[in-house]
Write an enzyme that holds these catalytic residues in place. Structure first.
Site, PDB file in Angstrom:
ATOM      1  N   LYS A  22       9.935  -2.482   5.898  1.00 42.63           N
ATOM      2  CA  LYS A  22       9.990  -1.010   5.409  1.00 42.63           C
ATOM      3  C   LYS A  22       9.242  -0.170   6.250  1.00 42.63           C
ATOM      4  O   LYS A  22       9.684   0.911   6.952  1.00 42.63           O
ATOM      5  CB  LYS A  22       9.964  -0.870   3.804  1.00 42.63           C
ATOM      6  CG  LYS A  22      10.213   0.466   3.502  1.00 42.63           C
ATOM      7  CD  LYS A  22       9.694   0.584   2.153  1.00 42.63           C
ATOM      8  CE  LYS A  22       8.324   0.435   1.501  1.00 42.63           C
ATOM      9  NZ  LYS A  22       7.735   1.816   1.797  1.00 42.63           N
ATOM     10  N   ASN A  23       7.930  -0.292   6.315  1.00 42.95           N
ATOM     11  CA  ASN A  23       7.013   0.657   6.692  1.00 42.95           C
ATOM     12  C   ASN A  23       6.800   0.886   8.330  1.00 42.95           C
ATOM     13  O   ASN A  23       6.314   1.537   8.666  1.00 42.95           O
ATOM     14  CB  ASN A  23       5.562   0.218   6.171  1.00 42.95           C
ATOM     15  CG  ASN A  23       5.349   0.768   4.709  1.00 42.95           C
ATOM     16  OD1 ASN A  23       6.028   1.248   4.094  1.00 42.95           O
ATOM     17  ND2 ASN A  23       4.126   0.179   4.241  1.00 42.95           N
ATOM     18  N   CYS A 119       2.173  11.654  -6.326  1.00 38.19           N
ATOM     19  CA  CYS A 119       2.864  10.516  -6.804  1.00 38.19           C
ATOM     20  C   CYS A 119       2.173   9.653  -7.722  1.00 38.19           C
ATOM     21  O   CYS A 119       0.927  10.104  -8.136  1.00 38.19           O
ATOM     22  CB  CYS A 119       3.572   9.948  -5.931  1.00 38.19           C
ATOM     23  SG  CYS A 119       2.491   8.784  -4.966  1.00 38.19           S
ATOM     24  N   ARG A 124      -2.437  11.656  -2.949  1.00 37.49           N
ATOM     25  CA  ARG A 124      -2.083  11.432  -1.598  1.00 37.49           C
ATOM     26  C   ARG A 124      -1.682  12.779  -0.810  1.00 37.49           C
ATOM     27  O   ARG A 124      -0.443  12.950  -0.685  1.00 37.49           O
ATOM     28  CB  ARG A 124      -0.751  10.646  -1.706  1.00 37.49           C
ATOM     29  CG  ARG A 124      -0.952   9.172  -2.429  1.00 37.49           C
ATOM     30  CD  ARG A 124       0.243   8.480  -2.504  1.00 37.49           C
ATOM     31  NE  ARG A 124       0.482   7.530  -1.203  1.00 37.49           N
ATOM     32  CZ  ARG A 124       1.224   6.651  -1.246  1.00 37.49           C
ATOM     33  NH1 ARG A 124       2.129   6.405  -2.033  1.00 37.49           N
ATOM     34  NH2 ARG A 124       1.333   5.850   0.034  1.00 37.49           N
ATOM     35  N   ASP A 309      -1.411  -2.673  -0.125  1.00 34.80           N
ATOM     36  CA  ASP A 309       0.057  -3.097  -0.751  1.00 34.80           C
ATOM     37  C   ASP A 309       0.009  -4.488  -1.127  1.00 34.80           C
ATOM     38  O   ASP A 309       1.078  -4.975  -1.457  1.00 34.80           O
ATOM     39  CB  ASP A 309       0.913  -2.726   0.452  1.00 34.80           C
ATOM     40  CG  ASP A 309       1.296  -1.351   0.646  1.00 34.80           C
ATOM     41  OD1 ASP A 309       0.781  -0.562  -0.172  1.00 34.80           O
ATOM     42  OD2 ASP A 309       1.896  -0.902   1.694  1.00 34.80           O
ATOM     43  N   ARG A 401      13.184   0.030  -3.830  1.00 39.15           N
ATOM     44  CA  ARG A 401      12.873   0.925  -2.745  1.00 39.15           C
ATOM     45  C   ARG A 401      12.335   0.005  -1.513  1.00 39.15           C
ATOM     46  O   ARG A 401      12.208   0.593  -0.365  1.00 39.15           O
ATOM     47  CB  ARG A 401      11.516   1.974  -3.171  1.00 39.15           C
ATOM     48  CG  ARG A 401      12.318   2.743  -4.151  1.00 39.15           C
ATOM     49  CD  ARG A 401      11.106   3.739  -4.449  1.00 39.15           C
ATOM     50  NE  ARG A 401      10.400   4.294  -3.105  1.00 39.15           N
ATOM     51  CZ  ARG A 401       9.100   4.719  -3.138  1.00 39.15           C
ATOM     52  NH1 ARG A 401       8.304   5.006  -4.299  1.00 39.15           N
ATOM     53  NH2 ARG A 401       8.678   5.079  -2.002  1.00 39.15           N
TER      54      ARG A 401
HETATM   55  C1  UD1 Z   1       1.233   3.763   4.141  1.00 37.86           C
HETATM   56  C2  UD1 Z   1       2.389   3.026   3.792  1.00 37.86           C
HETATM   57  C3  UD1 Z   1       1.666   2.493   2.322  1.00 37.86           C
HETATM   58  C4  UD1 Z   1       0.385   2.024   2.368  1.00 37.86           C
HETATM   59  C5  UD1 Z   1      -0.563   2.879   2.926  1.00 37.86           C
HETATM   60  C6  UD1 Z   1      -2.005   2.238   3.006  1.00 37.86           C
HETATM   61  C7  UD1 Z   1       4.108   3.602   4.689  1.00 37.86           C
HETATM   62  C8  UD1 Z   1       5.636   4.427   4.719  1.00 37.86           C
HETATM   63  N1  UD1 Z   1       3.297   3.449   3.623  1.00 37.86           N
HETATM   64  O1  UD1 Z   1       1.162   5.189   3.430  1.00 37.86           O
HETATM   65  O2  UD1 Z   1       2.641   1.674   1.892  1.00 37.86           O
HETATM   66  O3  UD1 Z   1       0.126   1.674   0.959  1.00 37.86           O
HETATM   67  O4  UD1 Z   1      -0.113   3.195   4.273  1.00 37.86           O
HETATM   68  O5  UD1 Z   1      -1.885   1.174   3.701  1.00 37.86           O
HETATM   69  O6  UD1 Z   1       3.854   3.316   6.026  1.00 37.86           O
HETATM   70  N2  UD1 Z   1      -4.748  10.569   3.142  1.00 37.86           N
HETATM   71  C9  UD1 Z   1      -5.375  11.999   3.009  1.00 37.86           C
HETATM   72  N3  UD1 Z   1      -4.882  12.762   3.873  1.00 37.86           N
HETATM   73  C10 UD1 Z   1      -3.695  12.614   4.704  1.00 37.86           C
HETATM   74  C11 UD1 Z   1      -3.216  11.376   4.765  1.00 37.86           C
HETATM   75  C12 UD1 Z   1      -3.744  10.303   3.805  1.00 37.86           C
HETATM   76  O7  UD1 Z   1      -6.378  12.254   2.303  1.00 37.86           O
HETATM   77  O8  UD1 Z   1      -3.301  13.653   5.274  1.00 37.86           O
HETATM   78  C13 UD1 Z   1      -5.500   9.516   2.195  1.00 37.86           C
HETATM   79  C14 UD1 Z   1      -4.540   8.879   1.223  1.00 37.86           C
HETATM   80  O9  UD1 Z   1      -4.581   9.512   0.015  1.00 37.86           O
HETATM   81  C15 UD1 Z   1      -4.934   7.497   1.070  1.00 37.86           C
HETATM   82  C16 UD1 Z   1      -5.558   7.294   2.341  1.00 37.86           C
HETATM   83  O10 UD1 Z   1      -5.551   8.454   3.003  1.00 37.86           O
HETATM   84  O11 UD1 Z   1      -6.215   7.608   0.181  1.00 37.86           O
HETATM   85  C17 UD1 Z   1      -4.662   6.341   3.085  1.00 37.86           C
HETATM   86  O12 UD1 Z   1      -3.403   6.839   3.221  1.00 37.86           O
HETATM   87  P1  UD1 Z   1      -2.365   6.506   4.385  1.00 37.86           P
HETATM   88  O13 UD1 Z   1      -2.835   5.572   5.208  1.00 37.86           O
HETATM   89  O14 UD1 Z   1      -2.200   8.082   4.853  1.00 37.86           O
HETATM   90  O15 UD1 Z   1      -1.035   5.985   3.581  1.00 37.86           O
HETATM   91  P2  UD1 Z   1       0.441   6.382   3.974  1.00 37.86           P
HETATM   92  O16 UD1 Z   1       0.702   6.473   5.124  1.00 37.86           O
HETATM   93  O17 UD1 Z   1       0.899   7.539   3.011  1.00 37.86           O
END
Ligand code: UD1
Length: 421
Positions: A22-23, A119, A124, A309, A401
């Site tokens: 999915k990711n 969420c 996030r 995850d 999902r």
């Molecule tokens: C992706 C995955 C999710 C997984 C996560 C971490 C997808 C669709 N989802 O989520 O399943 O759990 O990676 O492996 O691929 N952060 C910030 N600012 C930002 C972006 C992120 O502070 O602009 C923080 C987040 O709150 C979190 C950390 O960085 O604490 C990692 O998040 P991120 O790697 O961005 O996760 P996602 O891409 O949302």
């Protein structure tokens, strides 16, 4: 709302076929917005999040058609963008919708994307996505809950250093950079296999990318991208989940269509806990080695560390291990929502801040529980498979999902599981 009813205590035996990730599918669908030629994806999992992403790109002008011949084959074709707006009603369902921001800005010079709300697993934010795009010359305003981004003269290459790796921000910026003027360097980039998969698709479309899968990704912008065909990589989280299903029930499963090395750091931790993992043709086998599971500590980290995850699923396994296991979550706040539910089933867990101390018990007992987020939900299914008696899992839409045909796949290997409307 549907419920799952599980009667536990049956060791699972047989073969489970792993779906596409999915990711990896979500950013690949967004990437198809970068070209006016058709992009054909294979091995796209049939899960609700993918459906949401397809609905979103359709709103933007993509025709998305299922084509036969291979499982999960989808043809995406966006001759023209008819809109650059990702509306709230679509984005609020799925945070990954924000991945259309980079492609829209790169192709159309503007985008209006609803801010993904807070969420269930913490705030996030998307600040890293936005700061990176600003470095590339975009102007960004937050208006009425929307990200309004413009780059009338196009994006330009930039040097971007993340304070911490972000999967989504790395993907968004890599996609934006493919059509930017000049070279973009992303330092402290996320290294997840799903990012490598996205880069493979973009390379096939004609992008110039180096270093995907390392912490420095370099993208040299090109004039335009072409159509391509790409098979989505297997879902490592799904593979890990079924490996744990074999171990937690004391059964043996052949995990098909996913190489063992895809499990990454989880592989070592599972073996340390007493799970037997053996390479097999087109996949691997998972079983409980000597009948006993040992408590093992894990700390979630960005890839190549232990995946957040898989944290909830591993915790379910540790609930019936001998001794104690300390599970520390460092990626997301508030990702222990499965803890009180597991405790309803007899688990002994104490949470201190970002760590959960799990003291193994002889056996779990069925109980009514509530699914909260995607991975928490599946940890309850795993616990229920091992528990004595009947477990009723409510609010299972989270599972749909991200897990393709979960109860069908489990029932096929012997689980007593039923979906009740
Ligand atoms: C992706 C995955 C999710 C997984 C996560 C971490 C997808 C669709 N989802 O989520 O399943 O759990 O990676 O492996 O691929 N952060 C910030 N600012 C930002 C972006 C992120 O502070 O602009 C923080 C987040 O709150 C979190 C950390 O960085 O604490 C990692 O998040 P991120 O790697 O961005 O996760 P996602 O891409 O949302």
């Amino acid at each position: 709302m549907d419920r799952l009813v599980v009667t536990g205590g049956v060791p699972l035996h047989g073969t489970v076929r792993i779906s596409g990730a999915k990711n990896a599918a979500l950013p690949a669908i967004a990437a198809a917005l970068l070209t006016d030629e058709p992009v054909e994806l294979e091995n796209v999992p049939d899960v609700v999040d993918v459906g949401s992403m397809l609905r979103l790109v359709q709103r933007l002008g993509t025709s998305a058609t299922h084509v036969g011949g291979a499982p999960g084959r989808i043809r995406l074709f966006t001759p023209e963008l008819v809109s650059v707006e990702a509306p709230y009603d679509l984005v609020r369902r799925m945070r990954a919708s924000v991945l259309v921001l980079g492609p829209l800005l790169a192709r159309a010079g503007r985008a209006r994307v609803s801010l993904p709300g807070g969420c269930a697993i913490g705030p996030r934010p998307v600040d890293l996505h936005l700061k990176g795009l600003e470095r590339m010359g975009a102007t960004i305003d937050l208006v009425d809950g929307y990200i309004e981004a413009t780059a009338p003269r196009g994006l330009r290459g930039a040097e971007i250093e993340f304070p911490q790796p972000s999967v989504g921000a790395t993907e968004n910026l890599v996609m934006a950079a493919t059509l930017a003027r000049g070279t973009t360097r992303i330092v402290n980039a996320a290294r997840e296999p799903e990012i490598v998969d996205l880069a493979r698709l973009l390379l096939a479309m004609g992008a110039k990318i180096e270093g995907a899968g390392t912490d420095v990704v370099t993208v040299e912008g090109v004039e335009r991208l072409a159509g391509a065909r790409h098979a989505i990589l297997p879902d490592r989280i799904e593979a890990g989940t079924y490996a744990i299903a074999a171990a937690i029930t004391g059964g043996r499963l052949k995990i098909e269509n996913a190489p063992l090395e895809l499990l990454g750091a989880a592989r070592e931790k599972l073996v340390e806990a007493g799970v037997e993992l053996r390479e097999a043709e087109n996949g691997f086998e998972a079983a409980r080695a000597n009948g006993v599971l040992e408590g093992v500590d894990v700390v979630t980290r960005p890839y190549p560390g232990f995946a957040t995850d898989l944290q909830a699923q591993f915790m379910a396994l540790m609930c019936i291990a001998r001794g104690a296991a300390m599970i520390t979550e460092t990626i997301f706040e508030n990702r222990f929502m499965h803890v009180p539910e597991l405790m309803r089933m007899g688990a002994r867990i104490t949470v201190h801040g970002g760590s959960a101390l799990v003291r193994g018990v002889e056996r779990l007992k069925g109980a009514p529980v509530m699914a909260t987020d995607l991975r928490a939900s599946v940890s309850l299914v795993l616990a229920a498979l091992a528990a004595e008696g009947r477990t009723e899992i409510n609010r299972i839409y989270h599972l749909d999902r991200g897990y393709e045909s979960l109860e069908r796949k489990l029932a096929a290997v012997g689980a007593r599981i039923e979906r009740v409307p």
